[in-house]
Enzyme design. Structure first.
Site, mmCIF file in Angstrom:
data_model
loop_
_atom_site.group_PDB
_atom_site.id
_atom_site.type_symbol
_atom_site.label_atom_id
_atom_site.label_comp_id
_atom_site.label_asym_id
_atom_site.label_seq_id
_atom_site.Cartn_x
_atom_site.Cartn_y
_atom_site.Cartn_z
ATOM 1 N N GLY A 38 -66.297 59.864 -11.158
ATOM 2 C CA GLY A 38 -64.846 60.096 -11.280
ATOM 3 C C GLY A 38 -64.147 58.886 -11.862
ATOM 4 N N VAL A 40 -62.364 55.218 -12.767
ATOM 5 C CA VAL A 40 -61.151 54.538 -12.301
ATOM 6 C C VAL A 40 -60.119 55.580 -11.877
ATOM 7 N N GLY A 181 -45.493 47.476 -16.885
ATOM 8 C CA GLY A 181 -46.036 48.677 -17.518
ATOM 9 C C GLY A 181 -46.155 49.729 -16.420
ATOM 10 N N ILE A 183 -48.618 50.538 -14.350
ATOM 11 C CA ILE A 183 -49.184 50.124 -13.053
ATOM 12 C C ILE A 183 -48.147 49.340 -12.248
ATOM 13 N N GLU A 186 -45.230 51.624 -10.983
ATOM 14 C CA GLU A 186 -45.619 52.585 -9.929
ATOM 15 C C GLU A 186 -45.893 51.863 -8.606
ATOM 16 N N GLU A 202 -41.433 40.731 -16.015
ATOM 17 C CA GLU A 202 -41.956 41.302 -17.272
ATOM 18 C C GLU A 202 -41.639 40.353 -18.436
ATOM 19 N N VAL A 265 -51.213 43.204 -15.969
ATOM 20 C CA VAL A 265 -50.868 42.801 -17.342
ATOM 21 C C VAL A 265 -51.750 43.489 -18.380
ATOM 22 N N GLY A 266 -52.260 44.654 -18.045
ATOM 23 C CA GLY A 266 -53.054 45.417 -19.011
ATOM 24 C C GLY A 266 -54.509 45.518 -18.586
ATOM 25 N N HIS A 437 -34.364 80.226 -14.574
ATOM 26 C CA HIS A 437 -33.121 79.635 -14.058
ATOM 27 C C HIS A 437 -33.044 79.788 -12.545
HETATM 28 C C1 LIG Z 1 -53.803 51.895 -10.935
HETATM 29 C C2 LIG Z 1 -54.016 52.834 -12.116
HETATM 30 C C3 LIG Z 1 -53.285 54.004 -12.205
HETATM 31 C C4 LIG Z 1 -53.493 54.864 -13.286
HETATM 32 N N1 LIG Z 1 -52.736 56.018 -13.350
HETATM 33 C C5 LIG Z 1 -52.925 56.870 -14.385
HETATM 34 C C6 LIG Z 1 -52.210 58.096 -14.452
HETATM 35 O O1 LIG Z 1 -51.392 58.420 -13.588
HETATM 36 N N2 LIG Z 1 -52.441 58.920 -15.497
HETATM 37 C C7 LIG Z 1 -53.324 58.599 -16.478
HETATM 38 O O2 LIG Z 1 -53.506 59.389 -17.408
HETATM 39 N N3 LIG Z 1 -54.012 57.446 -16.444
HETATM 40 C C8 LIG Z 1 -53.841 56.576 -15.424
HETATM 41 N N4 LIG Z 1 -54.571 55.421 -15.367
HETATM 42 C C9 LIG Z 1 -55.522 55.155 -16.451
HETATM 43 C C10 LIG Z 1 -56.789 55.991 -16.244
HETATM 44 O O3 LIG Z 1 -57.348 55.701 -14.984
HETATM 45 C C11 LIG Z 1 -57.792 55.691 -17.350
HETATM 46 O O4 LIG Z 1 -57.183 55.866 -18.614
HETATM 47 C C12 LIG Z 1 -58.988 56.633 -17.248
HETATM 48 O O5 LIG Z 1 -59.631 56.482 -15.985
HETATM 49 C C13 LIG Z 1 -59.986 56.338 -18.370
HETATM 50 O O6 LIG Z 1 -61.066 57.205 -18.254
HETATM 51 P P1 LIG Z 1 -62.485 56.816 -18.851
HETATM 52 O O7 LIG Z 1 -63.357 58.006 -18.614
HETATM 53 O O8 LIG Z 1 -62.341 56.310 -20.220
HETATM 54 O O9 LIG Z 1 -62.984 55.577 -18.002
HETATM 55 P P2 LIG Z 1 -63.027 55.191 -16.449
HETATM 56 O O10 LIG Z 1 -62.209 56.080 -15.610
HETATM 57 O O11 LIG Z 1 -62.736 53.736 -16.430
HETATM 58 O O12 LIG Z 1 -64.546 55.470 -16.052
HETATM 59 C C14 LIG Z 1 -65.567 54.755 -16.623
HETATM 60 C C15 LIG Z 1 -66.706 54.733 -15.649
HETATM 61 O O13 LIG Z 1 -67.828 54.135 -16.308
HETATM 62 C C16 LIG Z 1 -68.507 53.273 -15.407
HETATM 63 N N5 LIG Z 1 -69.238 52.298 -16.228
HETATM 64 C C17 LIG Z 1 -68.743 51.311 -17.009
HETATM 65 N N6 LIG Z 1 -69.727 50.670 -17.658
HETATM 66 C C18 LIG Z 1 -70.883 51.263 -17.262
HETATM 67 C C19 LIG Z 1 -72.250 51.042 -17.569
HETATM 68 N N7 LIG Z 1 -72.619 50.117 -18.447
HETATM 69 N N8 LIG Z 1 -73.169 51.832 -16.970
HETATM 70 C C20 LIG Z 1 -72.813 52.798 -16.096
HETATM 71 N N9 LIG Z 1 -71.527 53.056 -15.778
HETATM 72 C C21 LIG Z 1 -70.585 52.299 -16.353
HETATM 73 C C22 LIG Z 1 -67.401 52.675 -14.573
HETATM 74 O O14 LIG Z 1 -67.870 52.248 -13.316
HETATM 75 C C23 LIG Z 1 -66.446 53.870 -14.433
HETATM 76 O O15 LIG Z 1 -66.736 54.614 -13.278
HETATM 77 C C24 LIG Z 1 -54.419 54.547 -14.294
HETATM 78 C C25 LIG Z 1 -55.168 53.377 -14.195
HETATM 79 C C26 LIG Z 1 -54.987 52.528 -13.112
HETATM 80 C C27 LIG Z 1 -55.814 51.276 -13.023
HETATM 81 N N1 LIG Z 2 -48.852 56.993 -15.036
HETATM 82 C C1 LIG Z 2 -49.775 56.657 -15.927
HETATM 83 O O1 LIG Z 2 -50.093 57.404 -16.842
HETATM 84 C C2 LIG Z 2 -50.458 55.355 -15.779
HETATM 85 C C3 LIG Z 2 -50.365 54.630 -14.595
HETATM 86 C C4 LIG Z 2 -50.992 53.409 -14.513
HETATM 87 C C5 LIG Z 2 -51.722 52.950 -15.585
HETATM 88 N N2 LIG Z 2 -51.819 53.667 -16.711
HETATM 89 C C6 LIG Z 2 -52.562 53.163 -17.873
HETATM 90 O O2 LIG Z 2 -53.230 51.971 -17.523
HETATM 91 C C7 LIG Z 2 -53.021 50.977 -18.525
HETATM 92 C C8 LIG Z 2 -52.830 49.630 -17.882
HETATM 93 O O3 LIG Z 2 -51.583 49.556 -17.199
HETATM 94 P P1 LIG Z 2 -50.797 48.184 -17.048
HETATM 95 O O4 LIG Z 2 -49.473 48.497 -16.437
HETATM 96 O O5 LIG Z 2 -51.661 47.142 -16.429
HETATM 97 O O6 LIG Z 2 -50.680 47.702 -18.551
HETATM 98 P P2 LIG Z 2 -49.538 47.726 -19.647
HETATM 99 O O7 LIG Z 2 -50.124 47.149 -20.868
HETATM 100 O O8 LIG Z 2 -48.892 49.048 -19.721
HETATM 101 O O9 LIG Z 2 -48.418 46.727 -19.069
HETATM 102 C C9 LIG Z 2 -48.668 45.372 -18.870
HETATM 103 C C10 LIG Z 2 -47.361 44.626 -18.945
HETATM 104 O O10 LIG Z 2 -47.574 43.268 -18.575
HETATM 105 C C11 LIG Z 2 -46.705 42.468 -19.345
HETATM 106 N N3 LIG Z 2 -47.202 41.082 -19.339
HETATM 107 C C12 LIG Z 2 -48.334 40.617 -19.925
HETATM 108 N N4 LIG Z 2 -48.446 39.272 -19.691
HETATM 109 C C13 LIG Z 2 -47.379 38.911 -18.933
HETATM 110 C C14 LIG Z 2 -46.945 37.679 -18.376
HETATM 111 N N5 LIG Z 2 -47.620 36.554 -18.545
HETATM 112 N N6 LIG Z 2 -45.797 37.675 -17.660
HETATM 113 C C15 LIG Z 2 -45.085 38.820 -17.464
HETATM 114 N N7 LIG Z 2 -45.458 40.007 -17.986
HETATM 115 C C16 LIG Z 2 -46.589 40.064 -18.702
HETATM 116 C C17 LIG Z 2 -46.751 43.145 -20.717
HETATM 117 O O11 LIG Z 2 -45.635 42.773 -21.516
HETATM 118 C C18 LIG Z 2 -46.770 44.615 -20.364
HETATM 119 O O12 LIG Z 2 -45.493 45.186 -20.310
HETATM 120 C C19 LIG Z 2 -51.811 51.400 -19.318
HETATM 121 O O13 LIG Z 2 -52.112 51.268 -20.699
HETATM 122 C C20 LIG Z 2 -51.564 52.826 -18.952
HETATM 123 O O14 LIG Z 2 -51.792 53.676 -20.067
HETATM 124 C C21 LIG Z 2 -51.183 54.857 -16.833
#
Ligand SMILES: Cc1cc2nc3c(=O)[nH]c(=O)nc-3n(C[C@H](O)[C@H](O)[C@H](O)COP(=O)(O)OP(=O)(O)OC[C@H]3O[C@@H](n4cnc5c(N)ncnc54)[C@H](O)[C@@H]3O)c2cc1C
Ligand SMILES: NC(=O)c1ccc[n+]([C@@H]2O[C@H](COP(=O)([O-])OP(=O)(O)OC[C@H]3O[C@@H](n4cnc5c(N)ncnc54)[C@H](O)[C@@H]3O)[C@@H](O)[C@H]2O)c1
Length: 456
Positions: A38, A40, A181, A183, A186, A202, A265-266, A437
């Site tokens: 499943g 991340v 961003g 994360i 939220e 930010e 920060v990404g 509606h």
């Molecule tokens: C806190 C948070 C909240 C988020 N909320 C949202 C959201 O609300 N909506 C949304 O769309 N996105 C959200 N995201 C982003 C979303 O989780 C990712 O974009 C998504 O999980 C990416 O899917 P993926 O299949 O590319 O990789 P991942 O979900 O990262 O899965 C990759 C898997 O590969 C495994 N792996 C890596 N390297 C290897 C290897 N060499 N061998 C075997 N296994 C390996 C890892 O352990 C992992 O389980 C969020 C991310 C975070 C961190």
């Molecule tokens: N609801 C959703 O769909 C959801 C939820 C969580 C995460 N995600 C995905 O996960 C990815 C990662 O999320 P994220 O929030 O870590 O990354 P992000 O890239 O969206 O945001 C990181 C932020 O950190 C700031 N930053 C970087 N260096 C800094 C510094 N030194 N001081 C202050 N600010 C700084 C950047 O300007 C940027 O706005 C996103 O690209 C997003 O697509 C999606």
């Protein structure tokens, strides 16, 4: 050596979706995962964060009704019970996913996938044992993890990454969040609803930097009204744990202290130790696996989801996985087209967007206009007690190219907005689209029909 049609490295949303489609079509598929089925999204991303936000959502609504003097009293969320519920749910969902994959005929390998050639992968188990696999195609779907920078590296003590913060045993009294961003915003929403004094820092001039400035400014204003401290346009220089507290130094040398701090920060791709070059792949300038227009990283290797850095969203990973599976099955020959990508930032105040921002459209050129509607005019938004925010539609040379919204519950508008955009339901076609509606969705129709003004 075990032979398959396709080996997929990474059991997140992208890898799992691809595996299911290929297995259903009769291909022999190996799926390799080194942590939790499943990925991340299910284990420490989309799902646990939304379960936390879902638990505090009624508090936000009741606060709105309290402001209108139609509700009073307090609602408490039991943090320890909530954490247990989230853990139980994600663990069970991960097990169900693995069982579903195995039942569908996918061969699951627990271990680290390492590329050994254009058709070969080694699976290294936790105990060091190795298995050699070969296949006609390899799909890299290893996802990403939290990025850090010198001075801004979680020490997992008081300075945390998002996974650490999901597991803190108690709600911190105060919390610094670096990065506004998705994360950062939220997590700020949840912990502030739970009583933490939250400060968001930010570096970009606005919160949610990829959104239009009007959305970000309104967001900052409304978060300010809700008691959140948001500092935009200032960079965090360093974060460290001192005497058990998180100490943040800003670029102007100011120091802020809190019980915990989150570095948000990404992300960075999981390419370490993957040895992707052995499969003929290259990394791009940002360190992601480089892909062509067909999501190919090498003649027999595809890369999907976060690891190719195109769009870091779970649904984008799945969408790319569907495309790659169809290519392998010979059902798809054109270049990958994501279409307008939907995205949301969740919480008591939400941001939703499908397609382009006005900023993006302006940078591309052409005649760019915006039409909007305020949520105050929507009966369902009023009924819920919080009607702040708006919906905006972006037009480029007369075509609808983007729809965005800010406000309570606007993530629920995202699919209707996408359908309107895909079907180009503008003034001359909108009459054929019936909105129920009263619904929040009706605001989309008002925004599409509102007078258009040139975008600034
Ligand atoms: C806190 C948070 C909240 C988020 N909320 C949202 C959201 O609300 N909506 C949304 O769309 N996105 C959200 N995201 C982003 C979303 O989780 C990712 O974009 C998504 O999980 C990416 O899917 P993926 O299949 O590319 O990789 P991942 O979900 O990262 O899965 C990759 C898997 O590969 C495994 N792996 C890596 N390297 C290897 C290897 N060499 N061998 C075997 N296994 C390996 C890892 O352990 C992992 O389980 C969020 C991310 C975070 C961190
Ligand atoms: N609801 C959703 O769909 C959801 C939820 C969580 C995460 N995600 C995905 O996960 C990815 C990662 O999320 P994220 O929030 O870590 O990354 P992000 O890239 O969206 O945001 C990181 C932020 O950190 C700031 N930053 C970087 N260096 C800094 C510094 N030194 N001081 C202050 N600010 C700084 C950047 O300007 C940027 O706005 C996103 O690209 C997003 O697509 C999606």
């Amino acid at each position: 050596m075990d032979k398959f049609d396709v080996i997929i490295i990474g059991g997140g949303p992208g890898g799992a979706k691809t595996a299911k489609i290929l297995a259903a079509a009769g291909k022999s598929v190996a799926l390799v995962e080194d942590a939790h089925w499943g990925g991340v999204c299910l284990n420490c991303g989309c799902i646990p964060t939304k379960m936390l936000l879902g638990a505090v959502a009624p508090k936000g609504l009741l606060r709105g009704l309290e402001r209108q003097r139609v509700a009073k009293g307090t609602v408490e969320v039991d943090y320890a019970a909530l954490q247990k519920r989230v853990q139980r749910y994600t663990k069970a969902s991960s097990q169900t996913l693995a069982k579903g994959l195995a039942d569908a005929g996918v061969t699951l390998f627990n271990g680290r996938g390492v590329c050994a050639g254009e058709h070969e992968v080694r699976v290294v188990a936790a105990d060091g044992g190795e298995q050699a696999l070969s296949a006609q195609y390899i799909v890299l779907a290893g996802g990403s993890r939290s990025a850090s920078f010198p001075g801004l590296t979680p020490d997992h003590d008081a300075v945390l990454d998002s996974t650490d913060l999901l597991n803190v045993p108690a709600v911190p009294e105060s919390l610094i969040i670096v990065g506004a961003g998705a994360i950062g915003l939220e997590m700020a929403d949840f912990f502030s609803a739970m009583g933490s004094a939250v400060t968001v820092v930010e570096a970009a001039p606005q919160l949610a930097p990829i959104e239009d400035t009007d959305i970000a400014q309104e967001l900052q204003k409304l978060l300010g009204k809700a008691g959140r401290t948001c500092l935009a346009g200032i960079k965090a220089s360093s974060l460290l744990t001192r005497d058990g507290q998180a100490v943040l130094t800003l670029e102007d040398d100011r120091e802020l202290t809190a019980a915990k701090a989150l570095v948000a920060v990404g992300r960075k791709p999981n390419t370490d130790g993957l040895e992707a070059e052995k499969a003929g792949c290259a990394l791009n300038r940002r360190g992601y696996v480089a892909v062509d227009d067909y999501l190919k990283a090498a003649p027999t290797v595809f890369a999907i989801g976060d690891i190719n850095g195109k769009t870091l969203l779970a649904h984008a990973a799945e969408h790319q996985g569907v495309y790659v599976a169809r290519q392998i099955l010979g059902e798809e020959s054109g270049a990958y087209d994501s279409g307008p990508v939907p995205s949301c930032i969740y919480g008591s105040l939400e941001v939703m967007r499908v397609g382009k921002t006005a900023r993006q459209a302006l940078s591309e050129g052409g005649e760019v206009a915006v039409s909007r509607a305020m949520l105050t005019g929507n009966a369902i938004a009023q009924a819920g007690g919080d009607a702040s925010g708006f919906v905006k539609v972006v037009w480029q040379d007369g075509r609808m190219v983007g729809i965005a919204a800010l406000g309570h519950g606007v993530s629920h508008l995202v699919t209707a907005a996408q359908l309107l955009l895909l079907g180009q339901y503008s003034s001359d076609r909108l009459h054929s689209f019936m909105f129920a509606h009263p619904t929040l969705d009706e605001i989309l129709s008002v925004a599409v029909q509102a007078p258009r003004e040139p975008a600034a």
